[in-house]
Enzyme design. Structure first.
Site, PDB file in Angstrom:
ATOM      1  N   ASP A  58      44.929  41.129  49.707  1.00 41.45           N
ATOM      2  CA  ASP A  58      45.921  41.420  50.838  1.00 41.45           C
ATOM      3  C   ASP A  58      47.246  41.273  49.950  1.00 41.45           C
ATOM      4  O   ASP A  58      47.312  40.902  48.843  1.00 41.45           O
ATOM      5  CB  ASP A  58      45.796  40.328  51.556  1.00 41.45           C
ATOM      6  CG  ASP A  58      46.568  40.534  53.053  1.00 41.45           C
ATOM      7  OD1 ASP A  58      47.499  41.683  52.991  1.00 41.45           O
ATOM      8  OD2 ASP A  58      46.349  39.679  54.157  1.00 41.45           O
TER       9      ASP A  58
HETATM   10  C1  BGC Z   1      49.002  41.787  55.971  1.00 39.17           C
HETATM   11  C2  BGC Z   1      47.922  43.047  55.993  1.00 39.17           C
HETATM   12  C3  BGC Z   1      48.556  44.222  55.626  1.00 39.17           C
HETATM   13  C4  BGC Z   1      49.261  43.991  54.389  1.00 39.17           C
HETATM   14  C5  BGC Z   1      50.422  45.332  54.077  1.00 39.17           C
HETATM   15  C6  BGC Z   1      49.650  41.688  54.904  1.00 39.17           C
HETATM   16  O1  BGC Z   1      50.599  40.657  55.061  1.00 39.17           O
HETATM   17  O2  BGC Z   1      48.145  40.391  56.141  1.00 39.17           O
HETATM   18  O3  BGC Z   1      46.890  43.115  57.049  1.00 39.17           O
HETATM   19  O4  BGC Z   1      47.662  45.301  55.643  1.00 39.17           O
HETATM   20  O5  BGC Z   1      50.314  43.035  54.729  1.00 39.17           O
HETATM   21  O6  BGC Z   1      51.484  45.541  54.949  1.00 39.17           O
END
Ligand code: BGC
Length: 781
Positions: free
Chosen positions: A232
């Site tokens: 993530d």
């Molecule tokens: C989120 C993800 C997301 C990623 C990219 C993160 O903060 O938890 O779900 O895909 O950011 O935006």
């Protein structure tokens, strides 16, 4: 034509180049290496539409994005219980990704809704792992049918936003396997996502991004995942530990920090180069899959995707109550009062990384006017402001009351303002804003025909106000066409067929995670274990506002002729679905054990869809066990008077539970109840069947209890014989007395021996274990 073979480039890359690939480039790209012709690909959020930032994005990745269709959010899609529909939404998102040059869509998110307070519940499908798994797999399947990859997230146990980057979820193995990992397992094994995103949090103390058990042992070795694991955004704490655990790609770029650490670790011997090669190999494999699709598609069809968004949103609407019936609204009405700012300014998606810049937005007010036609007067009053501190609430409420006086029906559009729920923080309560409840009360005082339409991502409590409403319609965050879809349902153009994929509790205090949420000192205890959602309410016999699986229709359905066949129990003996045995992916659920058929008939006047739900109960297995668990569902469309036979096949795995002792799935033979319901609390037919087989035998060791020995198929006779020939005389007589057996059953045998001294003699347990081993029944010692 053979596809590109980037994998073969591995041997040409220098160590420095390989290390550089473990981290991305900028916010949304993988790294390219021009020297060997290695391209970069673009990834983008996800999950219910695309959020493609122009160029390389801004420094936090949350700025403006290119217009794309905003489909219903996952909390809405979960309520559709419609695998085919969800697959077509996935395919449309995949098609838009192709058109916008995106190779991997960062979704779906399939974390379970452990608590209604999770600020990100709108991005998740259900409180039940089967619903999350089947619909998650359909989304992956749909996206990937377009030649772009899906990214299954957030793996795993990411069920709250509070302290999401550091919190450690303390959760036992059975709960992990049966609940929090189960949906991921189903999607990985059945839909083969190209990528999986590890979560921010820790699980039992270990960051998901650096957990070899999770990322390699479970995901790859057990489930056969062969794609790429990406972090993530910002989830990597220790880049070397992450690569060692099985993380292939850190996102976004750590501006050289991750690659430098990995390079140094390989150079000083802390990380084997072959481990780095595995990670790079997964990235190259992803490029092999993704690159053929880049730049090959035309623009997407904005209108047809909007139409799909409208159809999908209508399928997700859950009709909670409909006294009268007040709905559908007919064109025989003289005047309809539409109240609530949300009717004019819809709330249709949540905030955070999933926020789509929609191609257009439908509002329910305009759509209702269009559908009801000129013969019906539709008057509107906003009633309240949405996140507007300057709103004059008393004036707005007074105007709304005036509008409702004398109307044939008042339709109130209530819901959660954006400030109440978002990625990044959790809710502190599940209530509607107080001013909205006051407005409802005031309107209800002047008009007794009230329809409440809800817009919210996580569930809201209805108990404090539901007696004021004749009909309640849950629209969730229905995407850019949610407004027109809601109008379709309100006027009966679409017959509602959504069902609750999560329980609506009476009070927050009733919810299973309430005592432990959100944890303390960096740790959150999953004390409710497997009893998430309806599994909890059913266990404690608790009242709920609306049960899991509930949803009404404008027609009625009847069930008949439930038949449950136990499949060939002798020819197909119970097998242990072990984890070490490396069960092939296609057989992961084991052989079919129960074949269930039931007829469902549309007994009303309108065409409609019913969600037939199959719940299974273990009746003989030892507690703790859920009262019932969803093990199948099917959405069937029936014309008035029409009927259909629905068939379910339940496999070994559906009848099994995770055994911590054996580290595998175990089926406890005995009675099982198969129940067919229109909800988890509306069971229409049930049958009890016997599933035969050897009861699971716990492995015996020095500290096994007398009861363990007596329940063991080989150990039982060995113990009886050992007691009969004990040095102090025949002790097997002890077993004739039930009270003695009950009393002594929990004693580890070695302690009984010590207590009884000469009567059993030294080496009694060791001798039995030896005989057990000779008999081929093994021992854990
Ligand atoms: C989120 C993800 C997301 C990623 C990219 C993160 O903060 O938890 O779900 O895909 O950011 O935006």
């Amino acid at each position: 034509m053979p596809g590109p073979n980037h994998r073969s480039l591995l041997a040409d890359l220098t160590l420095e180049e390989k290390a550089s690939l473990v981290s991305g480039s900028g916010f949304w790209h993988t790294r390219s290496i021009d020297r060997v012709g290695l391209p970069a690909i673009l990834v983008s959020d996800g999950p219910h539409g695309l959020r493609v930032q122009p160029g390389d994005g801004d420094h936090v990745g949350l700025g403006d994005s290119i217009p794309a269709t905003c489909f219903p959010t996952a909390s809405a899609l979960g309520s559709s219980f419609d695998v085919d529909l969800v697959r077509s939404v996935g395919a449309a998102i995949g098609g838009e990704a192709r058109a916008l040059g995106v190779s991997v869509v960062l979704g779906p998110g399939i974390n379970l809704k452990r608590t209604p307070l999770c600020g990100r519940n709108f991005e998740y499908l259900s409180e039940d792992p089967l619903v999350s798994g089947l619909l998650g797999a359909a989304l992956v399947d749909g996206i990937q049918s377009q030649g772009v990859g899906a990214c299954l997230k957030h793996f795993a146990v990411n069920n709250q936003e509070t302290e999401r980057l550091r919190i450690s979820a303390r959760v036992d193995d059975r709960t992990l396997r049966e609940m929090y990992l189960a949906a991921f397992e189903r999607v990985v094994r059945t839909a083969a996502p190209w990528t999986v995103m590890c979560s921010y949090n820790r699980i039992n103390g270990v960051y998901a991004s650096e957990d070899p058990w999770l990322l390699t042992g479970v995901l790859r070795d057990e489930w056969g995942f062969d794609g790429l694991v990406v972090s993530d955004w910002g989830a990597v704490d220790d880049p070397v530990a992450a690569v060692a655990a099985g993380l292939d790609l850190e996102m976004p770029s750590s501006h050289g920090a991750g690659p430098r650490a990995v390079l140094a670790a390989v150079q000083d011997g802390g990380l084997d180069e072959s481990v780095l090669d595995v990670a790079v190999g997964h990235l190259l494999g992803l490029l092999d899959r993704a690159v053929p699709g880049v730049g090959t598609s035309q623009a997407f069809d904005v209108d047809s995707h909007h139409d799909l968004a409208r159809r999908a949103a209508a399928e997700c609407v859950v009709l909670l109550t409909n006294d009268g019936p007040l709905l559908p609204l007919g064109d025989d009405l003289g005047r309809v009062a539409v109240i609530g700012e949300f009717a004019r300014s819809p709330r249709f998606q949540g905030a955070g990384s999933s926020k789509v810049n929609p191609t257009r937005v439908d509002d329910a007010l305009g759509a209702l006017r269009a559908l009801l036609g000129p013969s019906v007067t539709v008057d509107f009053a906003p009633g309240f402001g949405v996140d507007d501190p300057a709103a004059d609430l008393d004036r707005l409420a007074a105007e709304a009351v005036e509008t409702a006086v004398g109307a044939d029906v008042a339709v109130l559009f209530l819901g959660l303002p954006p400030s109440f729920e978002s990625e990044g923080f959790d809710r502190t309560h599940i209530d509607l804003p107080a001013e909205q409840v006051r407005l409802l009360e005031a309107v209800a005082a002047v008009n007794d025909r009230i329809v409440v339409v809800l817009a919210n991502g996580g569930v809201v409590s209805t108990a404090p106000w539901q007696h004021h409403a004749g009909a309640i319609v849950e629209g969730w965050l229905g995407g850019q066409a949610g407004g027109s879809a809601m109008a379709d349902v309100l006027v009966g153009k679409v017959n509602p067929s959504g069902r609750l994929a999560e329980t609506v509790p009476l009070r927050l205090e009733d919810t299973p995670a309430f005592p432990n949420f959100p944890g303390e000192d960096g740790e959150v205890l999953y004390g409710e274990r497997i009893f998430v959602g309806y599994r909890h309410y059913d266990l404690v016999g608790g009242e709920v506002a609306f049960p899991f699986g509930h949803g009404l229709s404008y027609t009625t359905f009847e069930y008949s002729d439930l038949d449950v066949a136990v499949v060939d129990p002798v020819a197909e003996p119970v097998v242990e679905l072990g984890v070490e045995s490396g069960v092939p992916t296609s057989d992961w659920r084991g052989p079919v054990r129960l074949r269930v058929t039931v007829d469902v008939t549309n007994t009303g006047e309108r065409e409609g869809k019913e969600v037939v739900q199959l719940y299974l109960s273990e009746l003989d297995a030892p507690p703790p066990r859920p009262v019932r668990q969803l093990r199948g569902f099917d959405k069937v469309s029936l014309a008035p008077g029409g009927s259909a036979t629905v068939t379910f096949e339940l496999c070994e795995r559906d009848l099994s539970r995770w055994s911590v002792r054996t580290g595998g799935w175990l089926l406890h033979p005995g009675s099982f109840e198969v129940a067919i319901g229109a909800s988890s609390r509306d069971i229409r037919a049930q049958r009890t069947v016997e599933v035969v087989g050897e009861p699971p035998a716990p492995p015996l060791d020095r500290s096994s209890t007398m009861a363990d020995w007596l329940s063991h198929p080989v150990g039982h006779d060995l113990l009886v014989e050992g007691l009969r020939t004990a040095p102090g005389g025949d002790l097997s007589l002890l077993l004739a007395d039930e009270d003695t057996v009950m009393m002594l059953g929990s004693f580890p045998l070695n302690r009984l021996v010590t207590m009884m001294g000469d009567a059993m003699g030294d080496g009694f347990v060791e001798a039995l274990l030896g005989q057990l081993s000779i008999a081929g029944a093994g021992s854990a010692d």
